[in-house]
Design a protein around this motif. Sequence first.
Motif, PDB file in Angstrom:
ATOM      1  N   GLU A  48       0.678  -1.353  -0.009  1.00 49.88           N
ATOM      2  CA  GLU A  48       0.011  -0.039  -0.005  1.00 49.88           C
ATOM      3  C   GLU A  48       0.786   1.394   0.063  1.00 49.88           C
ATOM      4  O   GLU A  48       0.528   2.398  -0.632  1.00 49.88           O
ATOM      5  N   GLY A  49       2.194   1.218   0.580  1.00 51.76           N
ATOM      6  CA  GLY A  49       2.880   2.215   0.947  1.00 51.76           C
ATOM      7  C   GLY A  49       4.127   2.187   0.133  1.00 51.76           C
ATOM      8  O   GLY A  49       5.119   3.124   0.201  1.00 51.76           O
ATOM      9  N   HIS A  50       4.552   0.686  -0.593  1.00 50.07           N
ATOM     10  CA  HIS A  50       5.899   0.592  -0.881  1.00 50.07           C
ATOM     11  C   HIS A  50       5.866  -0.299  -2.130  1.00 50.07           C
ATOM     12  O   HIS A  50       4.813  -0.813  -2.338  1.00 50.07           O
ATOM     13  N   ARG A  51       6.999  -0.341  -2.817  1.00 50.28           N
ATOM     14  CA  ARG A  51       7.229  -1.386  -3.663  1.00 50.28           C
ATOM     15  C   ARG A  51       8.355  -2.200  -3.169  1.00 50.28           C
ATOM     16  O   ARG A  51       9.174  -1.979  -2.560  1.00 50.28           O
ATOM     17  N   LEU A  52       8.156  -3.615  -3.226  1.00 51.52           N
ATOM     18  CA  LEU A  52       8.888  -4.683  -2.486  1.00 51.52           C
ATOM     19  C   LEU A  52       9.775  -5.044  -3.276  1.00 51.52           C
ATOM     20  O   LEU A  52       9.582  -5.292  -4.595  1.00 51.52           O
ATOM     21  N   LEU A  53      10.919  -5.256  -2.589  1.00 51.31           N
ATOM     22  CA  LEU A  53      12.079  -6.146  -3.237  1.00 51.31           C
ATOM     23  C   LEU A  53      12.238  -7.511  -2.467  1.00 51.31           C
ATOM     24  O   LEU A  53      12.514  -7.573  -1.184  1.00 51.31           O
ATOM     25  N   LEU A  54      12.127  -8.714  -3.128  1.00 53.70           N
ATOM     26  CA  LEU A  54      12.101 -10.061  -2.428  1.00 53.70           C
ATOM     27  C   LEU A  54      13.105 -10.373  -2.881  1.00 53.70           C
ATOM     28  O   LEU A  54      13.448 -10.858  -3.898  1.00 53.70           O
ATOM     29  N   LEU A  55      14.351 -10.512  -1.945  1.00 50.93           N
ATOM     30  CA  LEU A  55      15.726 -10.893  -2.212  1.00 50.93           C
ATOM     31  C   LEU A  55      15.829 -12.218  -1.890  1.00 50.93           C
ATOM     32  O   LEU A  55      15.461 -12.990  -0.882  1.00 50.93           O
ATOM     33  N   ASP A  56      16.533 -12.994  -2.880  1.00 55.39           N
ATOM     34  CA  ASP A  56      16.948 -14.517  -2.845  1.00 55.39           C
ATOM     35  C   ASP A  56      18.270 -14.383  -2.036  1.00 55.39           C
ATOM     36  O   ASP A  56      19.276 -14.010  -3.120  1.00 55.39           O
ATOM     37  N   GLN A  57      18.468 -14.283  -0.777  1.00 58.95           N
ATOM     38  CA  GLN A  57      19.869 -14.136  -0.362  1.00 58.95           C
ATOM     39  C   GLN A  57      20.999 -15.177  -1.072  1.00 58.95           C
ATOM     40  O   GLN A  57      20.542 -16.187  -1.388  1.00 58.95           O
ATOM     41  N   ARG A  58      22.068 -14.538  -1.238  1.00 55.47           N
ATOM     42  CA  ARG A  58      23.159 -15.447  -1.759  1.00 55.47           C
ATOM     43  C   ARG A  58      23.048 -17.040  -1.321  1.00 55.47           C
ATOM     44  O   ARG A  58      23.130 -17.315  -0.213  1.00 55.47           O
ATOM     45  N   GLY A  59      23.387 -17.636  -2.498  1.00 57.44           N
ATOM     46  CA  GLY A  59      23.239 -19.112  -2.142  1.00 57.44           C
ATOM     47  C   GLY A  59      21.831 -19.902  -2.342  1.00 57.44           C
ATOM     48  O   GLY A  59      21.683 -20.991  -2.474  1.00 57.44           O
TER      49      GLY A  59
END
Length: 474
Positions: free
Chosen positions: A112-123
């Motif tokens: 509602e207030g952000h665009r999300l960045l869903l991170l695949d952490q290294r590995g």
Amino acid sequence: MPGDPRGFAPVGPAAHRRGPETVLSDGTVTVEHWFTVPIDHALTLDQARAQEEAGAGVGPGGRATLQVFAREVRAADDRHGTRPWLLYLQGGPGSGAPRPGRMGGWQAALAEGHRLLLLDQRGTGRSTPATAATLAGHATDRARAEHLVHLRAPSIVQDAEMIRLALGSGPWTTLGQSFGGFCTLSYLSWHPEGLARCLVTGGLAPLTGHADRVYRATYTRMAARVAQVWRRHPEDREAWAEALALVRSAEEVGDPVRLPDGTALTVGRAQQLGMLLGGNTRVDRFHWAVAEAVDRTGPAPRICETFTAEVAAQTGRWTNPLYAVLHEAIYAQPAALAGGRADTGWSAARMLAEHPEFDPEAVAAPLPTGEHVMPWSFRTEPELQPLVGVAALLAKRTAWGPLYDVERLAVNEVPVAAAVYTDDVYVDRDLSLETASRVAGLQVWETDAFHHDGLADDGPGIVRRLLGMLDGDG
């Protein structure tokens, strides 16, 4: 940064490649992003690339960089991505970020207030993977172990800050669930300039002390949780004991019960069903698995297929062996911060001496376990067997860098709101509150309404409560 106690080079932007954009059925927009970062953050990206060109990197084939994948998620009414960024740090270790379907739950509340960045952490996930197959590219177990040392929270945070700079974002908001909260504490330690505010759910790790503190506390929490389940379902205690007796007797005569993949069901593997007790949304699965564990319709009682299937679902590490390999390493600190002992030394297994009710060698019907990784898993579970030597080296390792900057956290200026779950069997409440007291500006909402998977139970309510605390409404 000069003088960085981790030995890391100054941070700069990652190399960035934007992937395809997709519109889901409800109008949610997703965009793929790929980032190139050094394997070892003691090097800058330019230095790592120069090593690669010379074939002198630390990875297979002389590689010195790896790929980190992240997926941008925008609400349908933010079609062009004008809202500020929020970085989601997934729990684990070893798990990729969630794959969005229709927008809902905590993602919808935050979008509602952000665009999300869903991170695949290294590995993990679509980032350069670290599995038994890919690690086989290293020539020795020692080289594999050294690679995995670079997959802990400080390196994940360095990636995140390089990604923020590559995206041209100002300081961003983060949400860290479980191990993602550990990463948040590392982020606050090493790159507070990249953070506008932080939300943490079930993820305040102890800042100092040995891993023994963690497992000592979580065994106690798990025993209390099991007792609560037995009170709710008194018949489950007897059913559990009967099921383990059948498993044990089959082992003893050399004809073990088999899981769906054909491997042997041991008492220790059955105990791992206790992982289901870490959540509101999963505890009933434990009850039904135990209640239906024994088939009595034939000439003799036998373990039912529904039980073996549930055990297989909880113990299989084909896609995330890092969970087992790195579980104790995520708590490993230099000796000065760890109370004098720097190796983890199979902490969960050693702590059984203080909690014999969980020890299959000490009692006939040991209690279900939680996040307690045992050395025997690497000898008996096929997906972990190739990593038995690596796990042993990590358990003995003493050359650990710091996870957190305790002095900087004591004067932290980034607003932080954290949900602490009173009865959490994975991240202990008392250790969490100890950490909260050592991080300036960190507000705590303690609740007994949820267990460790609160985000899955009422994600919108939890994130709105935490945002409200930071906005002065909580």
